[in-house]
Design a protein around this motif. Sequence first.
Motif, PDB file in Angstrom:
ATOM      1  N   GLY A   1       1.107  -0.661  -0.152  1.00  0.00           N
ATOM      2  CA  GLY A   1       0.027   0.535   0.268  1.00  0.00           C
ATOM      3  C   GLY A   1       0.498   0.830  -0.291  1.00  0.00           C
ATOM      4  N   GLY A   2      -0.087   2.892   0.174  1.00  0.00           N
ATOM      5  CA  GLY A   2       1.030   3.857   0.071  1.00  0.00           C
ATOM      6  C   GLY A   2       1.675   4.215   1.477  1.00  0.00           C
ATOM      7  N   TRP A   3       1.830   5.189   1.824  1.00  0.00           N
ATOM      8  CA  TRP A   3       1.948   5.619   2.794  1.00  0.00           C
ATOM      9  C   TRP A   3       0.320   6.831   3.128  1.00  0.00           C
ATOM     10  CZ3 TRP A   3       6.031   4.089   6.162  1.00  0.00           C
ATOM     11  CH2 TRP A   3       7.163   2.940   5.411  1.00  0.00           C
ATOM     12  N   LYS A   4       0.426   6.115   4.515  1.00  0.00           N
ATOM     13  CA  LYS A   4      -0.848   6.461   5.263  1.00  0.00           C
ATOM     14  C   LYS A   4      -0.129   7.634   6.776  1.00  0.00           C
ATOM     15  CE  LYS A   4      -5.077   3.854   3.592  1.00  0.00           C
ATOM     16  NZ  LYS A   4      -4.331   2.977   3.137  1.00  0.00           N
ATOM     17  N   ALA A   5      -0.702   8.274   6.393  1.00  0.00           N
ATOM     18  CA  ALA A   5      -0.355   9.402   8.555  1.00  0.00           C
ATOM     19  C   ALA A   5      -1.365   8.434   9.853  1.00  0.00           C
ATOM     20  CB  ALA A   5      -0.618  11.097   7.854  1.00  0.00           C
ATOM     21  N   ILE A   6      -0.051   8.217  10.326  1.00  0.00           N
ATOM     22  CA  ILE A   6      -0.559   7.577  11.538  1.00  0.00           C
ATOM     23  C   ILE A   6      -1.440   9.179  12.082  1.00  0.00           C
ATOM     24  CG2 ILE A   6      -0.317   6.707  14.189  1.00  0.00           C
ATOM     25  CD1 ILE A   6       2.100   6.047  13.134  1.00  0.00           C
ATOM     26  N   LYS A   7      -3.019   8.603  12.249  1.00  0.00           N
ATOM     27  CA  LYS A   7      -3.929  10.011  12.616  1.00  0.00           C
ATOM     28  C   LYS A   7      -3.988  10.320  14.950  1.00  0.00           C
ATOM     29  CE  LYS A   7      -7.265   9.389   9.675  1.00  0.00           C
ATOM     30  NZ  LYS A   7      -7.223   7.993   9.291  1.00  0.00           N
TER      31      LYS A   7
ATOM     32  N   LYS B   1       5.526  12.380  14.810  1.00  0.00           N
ATOM     33  CA  LYS B   1       4.722  11.846  13.825  1.00  0.00           C
ATOM     34  C   LYS B   1       5.264  10.648  13.228  1.00  0.00           C
ATOM     35  CE  LYS B   1       6.428  15.063  10.211  1.00  0.00           C
ATOM     36  NZ  LYS B   1       7.101  16.635   9.017  1.00  0.00           N
TER      37      LYS B   1
ATOM     38  N   GLU C   1       3.595   7.586   9.203  1.00  0.00           N
ATOM     39  CA  GLU C   1       2.861   6.931   8.888  1.00  0.00           C
ATOM     40  C   GLU C   1       2.883   5.642   8.251  1.00  0.00           C
ATOM     41  OE1 GLU C   1       3.410   9.675   4.552  1.00  0.00           O
ATOM     42  OE2 GLU C   1       5.679   8.844   6.032  1.00  0.00           O
ATOM     43  N   THR C   2       2.282   4.421   8.546  1.00  0.00           N
ATOM     44  CA  THR C   2       1.990   2.797   7.816  1.00  0.00           C
ATOM     45  C   THR C   2       2.249   3.051   6.654  1.00  0.00           C
ATOM     46  OG1 THR C   2      -0.089   3.003   8.855  1.00  0.00           O
ATOM     47  CG2 THR C   2       1.378   3.308  10.361  1.00  0.00           C
ATOM     48  N   GLN C   3       2.727   1.804   6.267  1.00  0.00           N
ATOM     49  CA  GLN C   3       2.576   1.311   4.491  1.00  0.00           C
ATOM     50  C   GLN C   3       1.967  -0.214   5.207  1.00  0.00           C
ATOM     51  OE1 GLN C   3       6.225   0.779   2.562  1.00  0.00           O
ATOM     52  NE2 GLN C   3       5.361   1.292   1.293  1.00  0.00           N
TER      53      GLN C   3
ATOM     54  N   TYR D   1       5.686   1.210  10.022  1.00  0.00           N
ATOM     55  CA  TYR D   1       5.614   2.795  10.352  1.00  0.00           C
ATOM     56  C   TYR D   1       7.474   3.207   9.884  1.00  0.00           C
ATOM     57  CZ  TYR D   1       2.405   0.407  13.380  1.00  0.00           C
ATOM     58  OH  TYR D   1       1.457   0.319  13.609  1.00  0.00           O
TER      59      TYR D   1
END
Length: 123
Positions: free
Chosen positions: A34-40, A73, A75-77, A84
């Motif tokens: 997957g793409g990188w998603k910001a950790i909320k 901060k 991101e996760t993939q 992470y």
Amino acid sequence: MKSLSLLLLLPLLLILASPSHVSAKHPRRALALGGWKAIKNISDPQVQELGEYAIAEHNKAAKPELVFGKVVKGETQVVSGVNYRLVVEAKDAGGATGEYEAVVWEKTWEGFKQLISFKPVKN
Ligand SMILES: *[C@@H]1O[C@H](CO)[C@@H](O)[C@H](O)[C@H]1NC(C)=O
């Protein structure tokens, strides 16, 4: 001649490049890259622990040691598990606070994690 060999090569390349070829060994765990998603929620204890782990792993390999501050901060993939990419605040031997980018690969169901990369964040 040249175009014929290309025609033969192309399907082969497509087969080799397809993700199903790579993940065939673990079909149940196969997940698309997957793409990188910001950790909320960066204050999630799991995220902070991973940042602390990254500093501890870094300290095993490199001197002077760093003192973990907090993850600021990340991101996760999704891979086979989760990557992470965290920005971790830490103090160096001189007491100066700096930011470091750590990539940690975690497979929770196996209790596995590994520090993939670690480097200072250049501002
Ligand atoms: C973020 O995580 C912390 C620690 O688990 C929790 O106390 C807080 O409520 C969470 N915040 C949100 C917005 O989910």
